[in-house]
Write an enzyme that holds these catalytic residues in place. Structure first.
Site, short mmCIF file in Angstrom:
data_model
loop_
_atom_site.label_atom_id
_atom_site.label_comp_id
_atom_site.label_asym_id
_atom_site.label_seq_id
_atom_site.Cartn_x
_atom_site.Cartn_y
_atom_site.Cartn_z
CG ASP A 193 -94.58 54.38 26.19
OD1 ASP A 193 -95.12 54.99 27.21
OD2 ASP A 193 -95.63 53.88 25.39
CG ASP B 145 -96.55 58.25 29.60
OD1 ASP B 145 -96.83 59.21 28.64
OD2 ASP B 145 -97.17 57.20 29.31
CD GLU B 146 -95.83 57.91 24.53
OE1 GLU B 146 -95.56 57.93 23.14
OE2 GLU B 146 -97.05 57.51 24.67
#
Length: 417
Positions: A9, A105-106
């Site tokens: 993350d 973003d992960e």
């Protein structure tokens, strides 16, 4: 042998990327959001300094500014975020071809077949963390476990720039002692129900009677029980297989706005809904998608909120069809017992616009074709002369018609399921 699953993350992702492009604001409290002068938009992301000041993702800009008067608000730039998202996946692919994005973003990374080459899961996480920091200039928090749920929990457990390893030996101490609301898919309403029955922690959820949970939550009760016990065996999907070779991460597109004044009648609401649906539909066409579901979100001045959604008769990217669905949802579900403070429109169940669609024998397909041409023309004018170059007549006589909702898109990640 247990799998080795990483969940990475990127910390304060949007804000971190903006600080790379604007180094002069790096040491100041920064948030990515809308237009503070027009009481307009929400906080999409914030850096650590803003977080320490109490700024929260998802709250209105005016609330964040009240907590942190020196807060610097930067408009979102999704092209930048998509670029950094792609660069991060290239780093993950050095260690595995099984990389499953969970938003921009992960990502989950299955390193089970890589440990003999690159070392243990923790060692691989350390290498990824160092490479992202050195090559991209942002930091990541990484969780390492034998399943996707605990790996994601690990990436949330310590932030920023941290690595948490959750094993069969320590998960009861790390995971089970935390609040049930910290578990993936335990939202506020689910947590309230659990609290009602005396279930406060993830451990208590894991040790609850499965039949009892199914009676309360239906099939979701089984899912939550399995998640709490670390019994998730879902695979990390190969990126190319998961997206059929298409790098589109956007699975739904939404836009919400806190209005400059409270909305008191249907005319006010239509101005906002048309404004929001025009920007959402334009983004939909830009991504080359049709939507199959339209949802609205309403929050009144007492800050009570609700969401309603409906399926469209056929997949669409037409502004008028999405707007009609949004207005219909509102009329059927709101009685103006309280004035409205903010509204949102979201489209989901997206499919590529190359997907064949069954024509309606009794429908007016010629009208839909003309509407599509009109939308394309309006899109071109807005791109060339600005988003306010072409406006609907309903918005002209009201100052709210000058709001530029196109700047406040929220791109939602794919669902876990």
């Amino acid at each position: 042998m247990d799998r080795v699953i990483l969940h990475s993350d990127m910390n304060s992702f949007y804000a971190a990327v903006e600080c790379l492009y604007n180094p002069e604001i790096r040491e100041k409290p920064v948030a990515v959001g809308g237009n503070p002068e027009k009481r307009h938009g929400i906080i999409l992301a914030k850096n650590e300094k803003a977080k320490k000041a109490g700024v929260k993702t998802g709250e209105a800009l005016w609330q964040a500014m009240g907590k942190c008067p020196g807060l610097i608000i930067v408009p979102p730039n999704y092209e930048r975020y998509l670029r950094y998202s792609k660069l991060s996946r290239q780093i993950y692919n050095r260690y595995s071809d099984q990389v499953e994005p969970y938003g921009l973003d992960e990502s989950w990374v299955d390193c089970t077949n890589s440990v003999k080459i690159h070392g243990s899961g923790e060692e691989i996480a350390q290498k990824i963390s160092a490479q992202i920091k050195d090559e991209l200039g942002v930091t990541v928090s990484i969780g390492v476990s034998w399943n996707k749920i605990f790996a994601k929990y690990g990436s949330d457990y310590k932030k920023p720039d941290a690595i948490t390893v959750i094993t069969r030996d320590n998960y009861r101490k790390i995971v089970w002692e935390q609040e049930a609301g910290d578990l993936l898919y335990v939202g506020r309403s689910t947590q309230k129900k659990l609290l009602k029955y005396g279930i406060y922690t993830i451990g208590q959820l894991a040790e609850s009677n499965l039949d009892f949970l199914v009676q309360i939550f239906g099939k979701m009760g089984t899912v939550l029980w399995r998640f709490a016990n670390g019994l998730d065996d879902s695979p990390v999907k190969n990126f190319d297989e998961h997206y059929n070779g298409n790098e589109r991460l956007i699975k739904s597109i939404g836009n919400s706005i806190t209005t400059p004044r409270d909305l008191t009648n249907l005319k006010d609401v239509k101005i906002i809904l048309y404004m929001l649906t025009e920007s959402v539909a334009m983004r939909l066409r830009e991504t080359g998608c049709y939507c199959q579901t339209v949802a609205i979100h309403i929050r009144n001045k007492e800050l009570h909120s609700f969401t309603r959604q409906m399926k469209l008769q056929k997949p669409s990217d037409l502004t008028n069809e999405i707007a009609r669905a949004a207005i219909d949802l509102f009329v059927r579900n709101y009685d103006f017992s309280s004035d409205i403070r903010s509204m949102g429109v979201r489209v989901t169940d997206l499919i590529p616009d190359s997907t064949p669609i069954q024509l309606d024998l009794f429908g007016n397909e010629e009208l839909r074709v003309r509407q599509a041409r009109l939308d394309d023309t309006v899109d071109g004018l807005k791109k060339r002369f600005g988003n306010l170059a072409v406006r609907r007549a309903v918005t002209i006589d009201d100052p709210m018609g000058c709001l530029d909702a196109k700047k406040d898109h929220v791109i939602y990640p794919i669902s876990y399921f």
